[in-house]
Design an enzyme around this catalytic site. Structure first.
Site, short mmCIF file in Angstrom:
data_model
loop_
_atom_site.label_atom_id
_atom_site.label_comp_id
_atom_site.label_asym_id
_atom_site.label_seq_id
_atom_site.Cartn_x
_atom_site.Cartn_y
_atom_site.Cartn_z
N VAL A 23 13.32 -72.46 -15.42
CA VAL A 23 12.00 -71.87 -15.67
C VAL A 23 10.93 -72.94 -15.53
O VAL A 23 9.90 -72.74 -14.86
CB VAL A 23 11.94 -71.22 -17.07
CG1 VAL A 23 10.54 -70.70 -17.35
CG2 VAL A 23 12.95 -70.09 -17.17
N PRO A 43 15.29 -83.62 -22.84
CA PRO A 43 16.25 -84.71 -22.59
C PRO A 43 16.70 -84.76 -21.13
O PRO A 43 16.99 -85.84 -20.61
CB PRO A 43 17.42 -84.37 -23.51
CG PRO A 43 16.86 -83.45 -24.54
CD PRO A 43 15.80 -82.67 -23.84
N ASP A 191 -12.68 -59.94 24.06
CA ASP A 191 -12.41 -59.76 25.49
C ASP A 191 -11.31 -58.72 25.68
O ASP A 191 -10.75 -58.21 24.71
CB ASP A 191 -12.09 -61.08 26.19
CG ASP A 191 -10.73 -61.66 25.80
OD1 ASP A 191 -9.93 -60.94 25.17
OD2 ASP A 191 -10.46 -62.82 26.14
N LYS A 213 -13.89 -59.47 30.79
CA LYS A 213 -14.04 -59.93 32.18
C LYS A 213 -12.94 -59.24 32.99
O LYS A 213 -11.78 -59.61 32.92
CB LYS A 213 -13.92 -61.45 32.26
CG LYS A 213 -15.02 -62.18 31.50
CD LYS A 213 -14.86 -63.69 31.58
CE LYS A 213 -15.97 -64.39 30.83
NZ LYS A 213 -15.83 -65.86 30.87
N GLY A 245 -4.34 -64.63 23.67
CA GLY A 245 -3.66 -65.92 23.76
C GLY A 245 -4.27 -66.94 22.85
O GLY A 245 -4.58 -66.68 21.69
N ASP A 246 -4.49 -68.13 23.38
CA ASP A 246 -5.11 -69.23 22.65
C ASP A 246 -6.42 -69.59 23.34
O ASP A 246 -6.47 -69.73 24.56
CB ASP A 246 -4.18 -70.44 22.62
CG ASP A 246 -4.73 -71.59 21.80
OD1 ASP A 246 -4.29 -71.76 20.66
OD2 ASP A 246 -5.63 -72.30 22.29
N THR A 274 -0.10 -68.58 22.74
CA THR A 274 -0.47 -68.45 24.14
C THR A 274 0.52 -67.56 24.90
O THR A 274 1.74 -67.66 24.71
CB THR A 274 -0.58 -69.82 24.82
OG1 THR A 274 -0.76 -69.64 26.24
CG2 THR A 274 0.66 -70.66 24.59
N MET A 328 -2.59 -65.98 35.99
CA MET A 328 -3.57 -65.49 36.96
C MET A 328 -3.10 -65.67 38.39
O MET A 328 -3.86 -66.03 39.29
CB MET A 328 -4.93 -66.18 36.74
CG MET A 328 -5.54 -65.89 35.39
SD MET A 328 -7.01 -66.88 35.00
CE MET A 328 -6.24 -68.37 34.33
N GLY A 357 3.11 -58.55 28.81
CA GLY A 357 4.05 -59.13 27.85
C GLY A 357 3.68 -58.83 26.41
O GLY A 357 2.52 -58.93 26.02
#
Length: 410
Positions: A23, A43, A191, A213, A245-246, A274, A328, A357
């Site tokens: 505890v 002790p 995005d 985009k 992603g990143d 990513t 891309m 993915g």
């Protein structure tokens, strides 16, 4: 009677813990994290407590009357109920709050099941039932952590701009911190590859700006995106830039961070998973594998080999035996494959193309370097898709074959 819940600020205050078993082992780290000056009277102690001796004072003996003098809080955690009763009696006489671990009904105070989410502390009491308290605590912490519970700040809130990597598409793959900041946003600039399903969970007063985009279609210019981040932040609104992603992996997050910083706007960067790694993983493809590939290269193929704006050394990549992850690359795959083969990559090098993915519509095409362009055209592959070139594709096939046999009769 129901207990009166109170948050104790224990920094610099003496707390006595009597007992050194399991505890105490659970409670001492929490007390130390709160800044308490912990004195342990027992002790013997567990190895875990022994590891904390540089952060507390250990009186290696049994409890004695008078040990509680000057304490603000006492935890009676001894194995002997008689010792705990004596500790509680001294605390009561000295008007010191005491938590008695062995007898909740005889305890002047109870320790709630606690959790921490950012700056928010969660404490739950449920009539002396610690397991139920812990279950409720876990549900609340999880809800606050992944922003399932809407809990926007009213007195204080984050400031400036947060660049949040939303992950590869599946809303469940955004980080806990990213989702929590998203729930605090006044403005979200998003995005098309961000986890857009999460936008439905935002409060109605949150302004969502579509900065999508579209490949070969309409696009909000990057300069205007930068301006929007600063404009809204300077109006005192907390802005989240939500990208797929990143942000710092072909996401132009560096440009956005520089622009904000140059205009005096504080920036918080929240890394994301990513898609260059997540999409192959979702298809069962490890980008590295012992004995097959000990390196991988992530390449933006938004301009083809030989283009004046290309900074990619395709000849070096072709000679290298590591895994190539191409982003891309859908519209330029024929030119890329030709360049790689021209510079030495074998025609039969396995290639996988993972479209969408981690999303429900994910599909994977497996081909060779010599045939992949034709097969992509025949299958109607479209962006977003990640292309993986290398022998690791065969590892995925091996995993798939073994997985297919699981559960079958021998």
């Amino acid at each position: 009677m129901p207990p009166y819940l109170l948050g104790l600020r224990l920094s610099g205050r003496r707390v006595v813990v009597v007992g050194g078993g399991r505890v105490a082992q659970r409670r001492v780290p929490t007390l130390l994290a709160a800044g308490a000056v912990v004195e342990l009277i027992t002790p013997e102690i567990t190895p875990s407590l022994e590891d904390l001796l540089d952060q507390l004072v250990w009186h290696r003996r049994a409890y004695r009357p008078g040990d509680l003098e000057g304490a603000w809080l006492v935890q009676a955690c001894a194995d002997d109920p008689a010792v705990n009763a004596a500790v509680a009696a001294e605390a009561e006489e000295s008007r010191i709050w005491c938590v008695r671990a062995d007898d909740a009904h005889a305890s002047a105070a109870w320790t709630p099941a606690t959790g921490q989410v950012g700056e928010t502390s969660v404490g739950v009491l449920s009539g002396g039932d610690p397991r139920r308290s812990a279950s409720i605590r876990d549900a609340v912490v999880e809800g606050l952590g992944d922003a399932t519970f809407a809990a926007r700040h009213s007195r204080s809130k984050p400031v400036g701009v947060a660049l949040v990597g939303g992950g590869p598409g599946d809303p469940g793959l955004i980080t806990v911190k990213g989702r929590r900041l998203l729930a605090q946003a006044d403005v979200v600039v998003t995005d098309r590859l961000g986890p857009r399903n999460l936008l439905d969970e935002l409060s109605p007063d949150v302004e969502v700006i579509d900065a999508a985009k579209i490949p070969y279609g309409r696009a909000l210019h990057q300069d205007r995106i930068n301006e929007l981040l600063v404009e809204h932040a300077k109006r005192g609104r907390f802005v989240v830039r939500l990208k797929g992603g990143d942000n710092f992996v072909f996401g132009r997050g560096g440009e956005e961070a520089l622009y904000c910083a140059s205009h005096g706007v504080p920036v918080t960067v929240v890394p994301g998973i990513t898609s260059s790694i997540a999409a192959p993983a979702a298809a069962g493809i490890p980008v590295t594998h012992r004995g097959v590939a000990q390196e991988f290269h992530v390449v933006s193929a938004h301009v083809p080999p030989g283009h004046a704006d290309s900074t990619v050394d395709w000849e070096v990549l072709a000679r290298n035996g590591g895994t190539l992850v191409l982003m891309m690359a859908v519209e330029r795959m024929r030119l890329i494959a030709d360049a790689l083969m021209r510079y030495g990559r074998a025609t039969d090098t396995p290639v996988a193309v993972v479209q969408d993915g981690t999303l429900p519509g994910q599909r994977t095409l497996v081909a060779s370097l010599g045939t992949v362009a034709d097969e992509m055209a025949a299958r109607g592959v479209r962006p977003p898709a990640i292309v993986i070139v290398g022998d690791v594709v065969r590892v995925a096939e091996e995993i798939g074959n073994l997985t297919a046999d699981i559960g079958r009769d021998p």
